[in-house]
Motif scaffolding. Sequence first.
Motif, PDB file in Angstrom:
ATOM      1  N   THR A  45      69.253  35.362   4.835  1.00  0.00           N
ATOM      2  CA  THR A  45      68.797  34.106   5.471  1.00  0.00           C
ATOM      3  C   THR A  45      69.678  32.914   5.137  1.00  0.00           C
ATOM      4  OG1 THR A  45      67.449  33.361   3.607  1.00  0.00           O
ATOM      5  CG2 THR A  45      66.378  34.849   5.159  1.00  0.00           C
TER       6      THR A  45
ATOM      7  N   ILE B  94      69.212  31.271   2.564  1.00  0.00           N
ATOM      8  CA  ILE B  94      68.380  30.439   1.685  1.00  0.00           C
ATOM      9  C   ILE B  94      68.764  30.721   0.230  1.00  0.00           C
ATOM     10  CG2 ILE B  94      66.012  29.999   0.882  1.00  0.00           C
ATOM     11  CD1 ILE B  94      65.029  30.834   3.666  1.00  0.00           C
TER      12      ILE B  94
ATOM     13  N   SER C  89      60.234  31.729   3.138  1.00  0.00           N
ATOM     14  CA  SER C  89      60.682  30.512   3.812  1.00  0.00           C
ATOM     15  C   SER C  89      59.658  29.396   3.592  1.00  0.00           C
ATOM     16  CB  SER C  89      60.901  30.774   5.301  1.00  0.00           C
ATOM     17  OG  SER C  89      59.711  31.231   5.878  1.00  0.00           O
TER      18      SER C  89
ATOM     19  N   GLU D 131      57.987  19.730  15.476  1.00  0.00           N
ATOM     20  CA  GLU D 131      59.229  19.023  15.852  1.00  0.00           C
ATOM     21  C   GLU D 131      59.522  19.162  17.357  1.00  0.00           C
ATOM     22  OE1 GLU D 131      62.917  18.975  13.277  1.00  0.00           O
ATOM     23  OE2 GLU D 131      63.575  20.332  14.844  1.00  0.00           O
TER      24      GLU D 131
ATOM     25  N   ARG E 166      66.739  19.962  11.105  1.00  0.00           N
ATOM     26  CA  ARG E 166      66.290  19.050  10.061  1.00  0.00           C
ATOM     27  C   ARG E 166      65.486  19.791   8.991  1.00  0.00           C
ATOM     28  NH1 ARG E 166      63.261  14.343  12.344  1.00  0.00           N
ATOM     29  NH2 ARG E 166      61.733  15.987  12.708  1.00  0.00           N
TER      30      ARG E 166
ATOM     31  N   PHE F 214      70.304  25.658   1.966  1.00  0.00           N
ATOM     32  CA  PHE F 214      71.561  26.401   2.030  1.00  0.00           C
ATOM     33  C   PHE F 214      72.597  25.781   1.086  1.00  0.00           C
ATOM     34  CE2 PHE F 214      70.576  27.250   6.817  1.00  0.00           C
ATOM     35  CZ  PHE F 214      69.565  28.125   6.458  1.00  0.00           C
TER      36      PHE F 214
HETATM   37  C1  LIG Z   1      60.963  22.898   6.169  1.00  0.00           C
HETATM   38  S1  LIG Z   1      61.001  23.705   7.735  1.00  0.00           S
HETATM   39  C2  LIG Z   1      61.646  22.396   8.759  1.00  0.00           C
HETATM   40  C3  LIG Z   1      60.865  22.208  10.039  1.00  0.00           C
HETATM   41  C4  LIG Z   1      61.304  21.043  10.918  1.00  0.00           C
HETATM   42  N1  LIG Z   1      62.681  21.198  11.339  1.00  0.00           N
HETATM   43  C5  LIG Z   1      61.106  19.718  10.222  1.00  0.00           C
HETATM   44  O1  LIG Z   1      62.073  19.068   9.829  1.00  0.00           O
HETATM   45  O2  LIG Z   1      59.949  19.322  10.030  1.00  0.00           O
HETATM   46  C6  LIG Z   1      62.427  24.777   7.541  1.00  0.00           C
HETATM   47  C7  LIG Z   1      62.422  25.938   8.525  1.00  0.00           C
HETATM   48  O3  LIG Z   1      63.706  26.559   8.491  1.00  0.00           O
HETATM   49  C8  LIG Z   1      63.522  27.939   8.706  1.00  0.00           C
HETATM   50  N2  LIG Z   1      64.708  28.700   8.252  1.00  0.00           N
HETATM   51  C9  LIG Z   1      65.102  28.954   6.985  1.00  0.00           C
HETATM   52  N3  LIG Z   1      66.195  29.730   6.973  1.00  0.00           N
HETATM   53  C10 LIG Z   1      66.509  29.976   8.264  1.00  0.00           C
HETATM   54  C11 LIG Z   1      67.544  30.726   8.905  1.00  0.00           C
HETATM   55  N4  LIG Z   1      68.470  31.393   8.213  1.00  0.00           N
HETATM   56  N5  LIG Z   1      67.557  30.766  10.248  1.00  0.00           N
HETATM   57  C12 LIG Z   1      66.610  30.101  10.957  1.00  0.00           C
HETATM   58  N6  LIG Z   1      65.612  29.382  10.421  1.00  0.00           N
HETATM   59  C13 LIG Z   1      65.556  29.316   9.080  1.00  0.00           C
HETATM   60  C14 LIG Z   1      62.261  28.257   7.917  1.00  0.00           C
HETATM   61  O4  LIG Z   1      61.637  29.457   8.347  1.00  0.00           O
HETATM   62  C15 LIG Z   1      61.415  26.999   8.168  1.00  0.00           C
HETATM   63  O5  LIG Z   1      60.483  27.188   9.189  1.00  0.00           O
END
Ligand SMILES: C[S@@+](CC[C@H](N)C(=O)[O-])C[C@H]1O[C@@H](n2cnc3c(N)ncnc32)[C@H](O)[C@@H]1O
Length: 293
Positions: A38, A40, A90, A138, A238, A244
């Motif tokens: 991911t 992460i 996540s 969002e 965002r 990352f």
């Molecule tokens: C904290 S939320 C942000 C939501 C929204 N963009 C906001 O700012 O309120 C982060 C999101 O990123 C997603 N995410 C994390 N790693 C990802 C990846 N490699 N590809 C796609 N999405 C990812 C997570 O599943 C999570 O839903």
Amino acid sequence: MSPRSDSAIAIAEIDPKREFPFSDADFRNLAEYAYQHTGIALSESKRDLVYNRLSRRLRALGLRTFREYHEFLEGPQGGGEKERFINSVSTNHTRFFREAHHFTHFRTSVAANFARAHGASGRGRMRVWSAGCSTGEEPYTIAMVLKKEIPGIARHDVRMLATDIDTEVLSKGARGEYSASALQEIPAEFHADIERKGDRQLGKLQMGEALRSLITFRQLNLMQSWPVKGPFDAIFCRNVMIYFDAPTKKSLVERFTKLIRPGGWLYIGHSESLIGAHPGLELVGRTIYRREP
Ligand SMILES: C[S@@+](CC[C@H](N)C(=O)[O-])C[C@H]1O[C@@H](n2cnc3c(N)ncnc32)[C@H](O)[C@@H]1O
């Protein structure tokens, strides 16, 4: 990570407060798996979170140790578990109109400009991508702004792509149903496209069809190839890159830049401003970047 003696590891493994033994090696293996699949980067501070969320998976699978769980994940039958693992680690926190100044900027510089340029003809095309959309607050916020600013929006070719790696949050986004208390996050001028069901406090909000029809929810892992067609007028990514590391973030921003039309916009989270040069992007406001025309 600071080096720990064998006896410290042994204590962690038999911590009586924990249902399952959870050693440094267990945490490191799972953090490495998360990073590879991911992007992460799970820091030491996420240790308890990882334990708590994945303990449920151990119980569900009838496993006794995290070592067994890691072996299962990496093994021939681990394919289906990968998705559950990702959903578990996540962080999905989000809300409507989060970091509101982005939507003020988007409203005046993107939506209103579009309405001025294409209002009469009804033939305008706009593409917006919410990358890492979580449960949908969002993209629905973006849809509310677009619907408000662009009269007769259905006549235009306006579409939004909302993607996330986590399939559970995507299903919630696609349903478009939220708790009634979320209405407080949404300014009154946007309430017309939201249906209220049941009690004011305990009831539900349903995003209306006019908003839902603008958005397509899809699973997409930002670490892999992107089956998306640009160019986008705006990309929102965002509070995703915060998890990352710097090289991953840099390469993502380069890939986003290529997909934004010249003069289009990139919005990133407040705590993740870009450090170093990003060719082709100009910083025009707090965490708002413009692709050079
Ligand atoms: C904290 S939320 C942000 C939501 C929204 N963009 C906001 O700012 O309120 C982060 C999101 O990123 C997603 N995410 C994390 N790693 C990802 C990846 N490699 N590809 C796609 N999405 C990812 C997570 O599943 C999570 O839903």
